[in-house]
Design an enzyme around this catalytic site. Sequence first.
Site, short mmCIF file in Angstrom:
data_model
loop_
_atom_site.label_atom_id
_atom_site.label_comp_id
_atom_site.label_asym_id
_atom_site.label_seq_id
_atom_site.Cartn_x
_atom_site.Cartn_y
_atom_site.Cartn_z
N GLY A 29 12.89 -17.00 17.23
CA GLY A 29 13.95 -16.43 16.52
C GLY A 29 13.76 -14.87 16.24
N SER A 30 14.93 -14.45 15.99
CA SER A 30 14.63 -13.04 15.51
C SER A 30 14.10 -12.66 14.07
CB SER A 30 16.21 -12.30 15.60
OG SER A 30 17.10 -12.98 14.31
N ALA A 86 15.09 -20.29 10.38
CA ALA A 86 15.84 -21.56 10.29
C ALA A 86 17.25 -20.82 10.22
CB ALA A 86 15.84 -22.11 8.67
N ASP A 87 18.30 -21.78 10.84
CA ASP A 87 19.57 -21.38 10.71
C ASP A 87 20.13 -21.40 9.38
OD1 ASP A 87 19.76 -20.83 13.48
OD2 ASP A 87 19.49 -23.15 13.82
N GLY A 99 19.20 -23.12 16.43
CA GLY A 99 20.30 -22.06 16.94
C GLY A 99 19.78 -21.35 17.97
N GLU A 106 9.58 -26.74 18.08
CA GLU A 106 9.45 -26.19 16.71
C GLU A 106 9.19 -27.42 15.60
OE1 GLU A 106 13.25 -24.42 16.07
OE2 GLU A 106 12.65 -22.43 16.31
N LYS A 124 21.19 -17.42 4.94
CA LYS A 124 20.84 -18.74 5.52
C LYS A 124 20.73 -19.81 4.26
CE LYS A 124 19.64 -17.06 9.57
NZ LYS A 124 18.38 -17.02 10.16
O1 DER Z 1 16.19 -22.14 16.26
C1 DER Z 1 15.78 -21.83 15.19
O2 DER Z 1 15.62 -22.93 14.44
C2 DER Z 1 15.18 -20.49 14.83
O3 DER Z 1 14.41 -20.45 13.98
C3 DER Z 1 16.41 -19.74 14.63
O4 DER Z 1 17.41 -20.44 14.77
C4 DER Z 1 16.50 -18.81 13.50
O5 DER Z 1 16.89 -17.81 14.11
P1 DER Z 1 17.12 -16.25 13.65
O6 DER Z 1 15.93 -16.00 12.74
O7 DER Z 1 17.20 -15.43 14.69
O8 DER Z 1 18.26 -16.35 12.57
#
Ligand code: DER
Length: 225
Positions: A29-30, A86-87, A99, A106, A124
């Site tokens: 994720g970002s 995490a989302d 997400g 994971e 979040k």
């Molecule tokens: O898919 C996941 O669980 C990722 O960790 C991600 O959803 C978190 O994404 P973000 O750091 O781009 O918000």
Amino acid sequence: TDQTSLKKLAGYRAAELVEDGMVVGIGSGSTIAYVIEALGKRVAEDGLKIKGVPTSDKTRRTAAKLGIPMHNVDDVDHIDITIDGADQIDENFAAIKGGGAALLWEKIVAVNSKRNVWVVDGSKLSDHLTHYLPVEIIPYGADQLFKRLEAKGYKPTWRLDQNGNPVRTDSANYLIDLHFNQMPAPFTLGRELTSMVGVVEHGLFLNVVDQVIVGREDETIDIFD
Ligand code: DER
């Protein structure tokens, strides 16, 4: 402060938890992109010696490009710490992840880690889980399974890519996202989903995380153990 710099702030702070000689599970994720950036700097500039274990092919490529040695989860004896995003995280540290379509790897990396740390920006955190719930499913019989989830009132939608084609995960499975007005008790829902034939895994991460690092609007960092 915009969300990007909060993600960067929290990501760089989380990377400081990594010590020389560690085997590090690297999330997707970002937000984690900043953790990878910070670790890459330490590998290149300070000679940090770590073994990275990826939670997605994308993470494997991104980290390897920055000089972080990457190993499959079965090629290391154990994982000392995994840092992931995490989302949404609720007040009991239950989370929805997936997400980024990486939930299966994971969760595999998380359950094989001595310590799990999640890095998020403040948006979040929520007092209860309201985010859509990703579910990874086997392609054969996916349409029938979709209908069964619909019949349960779980409002399933296919995870599509930008061309409108169903996303394939790194394990070549499909993703369905479930939507709830009032989510059932997470543990019960999780057990129900994984008992359905064709469901591989879901994005409810319960009793997984040890520490949550939060980048706040006012650029402070909160750490919850
Ligand atoms: O898919 C996941 O669980 C990722 O960790 C991600 O959803 C978190 O994404 P973000 O750091 O781009 O918000």
